[in-house]
Write a protein that holds these residues in place. Sequence first.
Motif, PDB file in Angstrom:
ATOM      1  N   LEU A 160       0.842  -1.189   0.000  1.00 22.69           N
ATOM      2  CA  LEU A 160       0.000   0.000   0.000  1.00 22.69           C
ATOM      3  C   LEU A 160       0.880   1.242   0.000  1.00 22.69           C
ATOM      4  N   GLY A 161       0.567   2.174  -0.883  1.00 20.95           N
ATOM      5  CA  GLY A 161       1.169   3.496  -0.837  1.00 20.95           C
ATOM      6  C   GLY A 161       0.136   4.485  -0.350  1.00 20.95           C
ATOM      7  N   ILE A 162       0.552   5.438   0.460  1.00 17.78           N
ATOM      8  CA  ILE A 162      -0.361   6.449   0.994  1.00 17.78           C
ATOM      9  C   ILE A 162       0.219   7.820   0.674  1.00 17.78           C
ATOM     10  N   VAL A 163      -0.597   8.678   0.079  1.00 19.49           N
ATOM     11  CA  VAL A 163      -0.197  10.060  -0.188  1.00 19.49           C
ATOM     12  C   VAL A 163      -0.987  10.971   0.735  1.00 19.49           C
ATOM     13  N   ASP A 164      -0.292  11.694   1.586  1.00 15.42           N
ATOM     14  CA  ASP A 164      -0.946  12.669   2.456  1.00 15.42           C
ATOM     15  C   ASP A 164       0.126  13.604   2.985  1.00 15.42           C
ATOM     16  N   HIS A 165      -0.293  14.803   3.339  1.00 12.83           N
ATOM     17  CA  HIS A 165       0.666  15.802   3.838  1.00 12.83           C
ATOM     18  C   HIS A 165       0.022  16.598   4.972  1.00 12.83           C
ATOM     19  N   ASP A 166      -0.843  15.938   5.726  1.00 17.67           N
ATOM     20  CA  ASP A 166      -1.621  16.623   6.750  1.00 17.67           C
ATOM     21  C   ASP A 166      -1.373  15.975   8.100  1.00 17.67           C
ATOM     22  N   THR A 167      -1.855  16.619   9.150  1.00 14.89           N
ATOM     23  CA  THR A 167      -1.773  16.071  10.493  1.00 14.89           C
ATOM     24  C   THR A 167      -3.181  15.827  11.030  1.00 14.89           C
ATOM     25  N   VAL A 168      -3.268  14.994  12.043  1.00 17.52           N
ATOM     26  CA  VAL A 168      -4.556  14.629  12.626  1.00 17.52           C
ATOM     27  C   VAL A 168      -5.016  15.731  13.569  1.00 17.52           C
ATOM     28  N   ASP A 169      -6.257  16.201  13.374  1.00 24.33           N
ATOM     29  CA  ASP A 169      -6.833  17.133  14.354  1.00 24.33           C
ATOM     30  C   ASP A 169      -8.143  16.566  14.882  1.00 24.33           C
ATOM     31  N   LEU A 170      -8.640  17.180  15.936  1.00 22.00           N
ATOM     32  CA  LEU A 170      -9.776  16.626  16.668  1.00 22.00           C
ATOM     33  C   LEU A 170     -11.015  16.481  15.797  1.00 22.00           C
ATOM     34  N   SER A 171     -11.228  17.418  14.876  1.00 30.35           N
ATOM     35  CA  SER A 171     -12.429  17.361  14.033  1.00 30.35           C
ATOM     36  C   SER A 171     -12.388  16.201  13.045  1.00 30.35           C
ATOM     37  N   ASN A 172     -11.204  15.592  12.826  1.00 33.40           N
ATOM     38  CA  ASN A 172     -11.095  14.440  11.914  1.00 33.40           C
ATOM     39  C   ASN A 172     -11.726  13.179  12.487  1.00 33.40           C
ATOM     40  N   LEU A 173     -11.734  13.064  13.818  1.00 28.83           N
ATOM     41  CA  LEU A 173     -12.026  11.776  14.441  1.00 28.83           C
ATOM     42  C   LEU A 173     -13.483  11.362  14.329  1.00 28.83           C
ATOM     43  N   GLN A 174     -14.361  12.263  13.909  1.00 30.95           N
ATOM     44  CA  GLN A 174     -15.773  11.922  13.717  1.00 30.95           C
ATOM     45  C   GLN A 174     -15.967  10.948  12.559  1.00 30.95           C
ATOM     46  N   ARG A 175     -14.998  10.844  11.650  1.00 36.41           N
ATOM     47  CA  ARG A 175     -15.168  10.012  10.463  1.00 36.41           C
ATOM     48  C   ARG A 175     -13.887   9.318  10.011  1.00 36.41           C
ATOM     49  N   GLN A 176     -12.728   9.823  10.397  1.00 34.24           N
ATOM     50  CA  GLN A 176     -11.459   9.266   9.923  1.00 34.24           C
ATOM     51  C   GLN A 176     -10.998   8.187  10.894  1.00 34.24           C
ATOM     52  N   ILE A 177     -11.610   6.999  10.766  1.00 39.85           N
ATOM     53  CA  ILE A 177     -11.522   5.972  11.798  1.00 39.85           C
ATOM     54  C   ILE A 177     -10.171   5.284  11.880  1.00 39.85           C
ATOM     55  N   ILE A 178      -9.278   5.549  10.965  1.00 40.55           N
ATOM     56  CA  ILE A 178      -7.953   4.951  11.048  1.00 40.55           C
ATOM     57  C   ILE A 178      -7.102   5.643  12.105  1.00 40.55           C
ATOM     58  N   HIS A 179      -7.503   6.840  12.532  1.00 42.08           N
ATOM     59  CA  HIS A 179      -6.771   7.621  13.518  1.00 42.08           C
ATOM     60  C   HIS A 179      -7.494   7.588  14.862  1.00 42.08           C
ATOM     61  N   GLY A 180      -6.749   7.685  15.935  1.00 42.43           N
ATOM     62  CA  GLY A 180      -7.320   7.735  17.277  1.00 42.43           C
ATOM     63  C   GLY A 180      -6.922   9.003  18.003  1.00 42.43           C
ATOM     64  N   THR A 181      -7.444   9.173  19.196  1.00 44.74           N
ATOM     65  CA  THR A 181      -7.160  10.372  19.980  1.00 44.74           C
ATOM     66  C   THR A 181      -5.671  10.523  20.256  1.00 44.74           C
ATOM     67  N   SER A 182      -4.975   9.411  20.438  1.00 44.58           N
ATOM     68  CA  SER A 182      -3.534   9.475  20.715  1.00 44.58           C
ATOM     69  C   SER A 182      -2.738   9.997  19.525  1.00 44.58           C
ATOM     70  N   ALA A 183      -3.376  10.032  18.332  1.00 43.47           N
ATOM     71  CA  ALA A 183      -2.671  10.490  17.126  1.00 43.47           C
ATOM     72  C   ALA A 183      -2.830  11.989  16.886  1.00 43.47           C
ATOM     73  N   LEU A 184      -3.555  12.702  17.741  1.00 41.48           N
ATOM     74  CA  LEU A 184      -3.771  14.134  17.527  1.00 41.48           C
ATOM     75  C   LEU A 184      -2.445  14.867  17.389  1.00 41.48           C
ATOM     76  N   GLY A 185      -2.336  15.670  16.334  1.00 39.96           N
ATOM     77  CA  GLY A 185      -1.119  16.408  16.059  1.00 39.96           C
ATOM     78  C   GLY A 185      -0.063  15.620  15.310  1.00 39.96           C
ATOM     79  N   ARG A 186      -0.309  14.326  15.126  1.00 43.89           N
ATOM     80  CA  ARG A 186       0.653  13.463  14.456  1.00 43.89           C
ATOM     81  C   ARG A 186       0.395  13.462  12.952  1.00 43.89           C
ATOM     82  N   SER A 187       1.399  13.152  12.174  1.00 45.89           N
ATOM     83  CA  SER A 187       1.232  12.989  10.737  1.00 45.89           C
ATOM     84  C   SER A 187       0.181  11.930  10.454  1.00 45.89           C
ATOM     85  N   LYS A 188      -0.746  12.234   9.532  1.00 46.81           N
ATOM     86  CA  LYS A 188      -1.731  11.231   9.136  1.00 46.81           C
ATOM     87  C   LYS A 188      -1.060  10.029   8.504  1.00 46.81           C
TER      88      LYS A 188
END
Length: 379
Positions: free
Chosen positions: A66-94
């Motif tokens: 799998l290749g993943i293209v992204d250049h963003d970080t995880v923020d709190l508003s993502n967690l309502q739908r971006q289920i691959i990320h968790g609260t511990s990932a806030l501020g981390r590279s997606k």
Amino acid sequence: MLAPLVEPGAALTAAERERYSRHILLPEIGPLNQRRLKNARVLVIGAGGLGSPVLLYLAAAGVGTLGIVDHDTVDLSNLQRQIIHGTSALGRSKLASAAAAVAELNPLVTVHQHDVWLSAANALDLFAQYDLIIDGADTFATRYLVSDAAALLDKPCVWGSILRFDGQVSVFWNTHGPTYRDLYPEAPPAGSVPSCSEGGVFGMLCGIIGATMVAEAVKLITGVGRTLLGRVVLFNALDATWREISIARDLATPPVTELIDYDLFCGTSTTDAISVQQLATLLAARARSELDFDLIDVREPAEYDIVHIEGALLIPHGGILSEEAVLDRDRDIVLHCKAGPRSAAVLAELQRRGYENVRQVEGGILAWVREIEPALPTY
């Protein structure tokens, strides 16, 4: 029915046979097609709302690379739908967050992280490394870029789109059927279609559309079933209804021969944009009475109530576009919205009307919060 996209890989190990046993039990998949999945290389554009379920289901299915293209970080508003990320990932590279989740789900999958903004300069080299492209992008410029680059390389592209309660899925493949340009020959006017960050999205819709995209990818890799090539399925979550439309190659659409400036094509070019750092400097000078200008926030009142830049004047973009609100032609004007599309639409319309001293803030208030006032909330 299309031929399998990928040749079978090495024989399955005992652990792989156990892990993928429910697939192998399906006559249409079996050990041979599971080996095709093992040998497949799939590039996913975006690790956000659609990329989250796409990556998890591709990994669970046993897609080997799998290749993943992204250049963003995880923020709190993502967690309502971006289920691959968790609260511990806030501020981390997606990218890092998504790669860790894939590794936890299936350590047999190789993940390549591409920490870049996808562009005409890098798309062809990147796409050439993969068998199949899955487009989970949320801007029209990126969707046209992905489709064109896939067409130039004769790669199939699985496309999905979501907004509010509606989702769409299709398959594009230049040598076998239509592309994104046949579905949308012309880009919609900048700002006319809100992004999910502006218009909202029903979180669970991401899973429905993302899983459908993965089903198409698996069918392409294995040659099983009938794909959505030449068809678009549309799902409405409020009514729980599916419908289908047919699309065909538009003979009037010129063939893609090169990649272009997609921001210019979609009317989202930042030629008349300033950065948030430049805006901060201008606001400081205005506070010292060294210059004067109007900072116009073109979002909606509810958005302004959540977060706004001190000193900005709220005038929703609809009022400006309809001319219910008239701006002073003699003033220097700086526009901003949440991320850029609405201010770009207002900028283009004001310039069409003859306004000369108008600019917009690149990245909108999201960029302001990220780079200037991180203590402010986002949404």
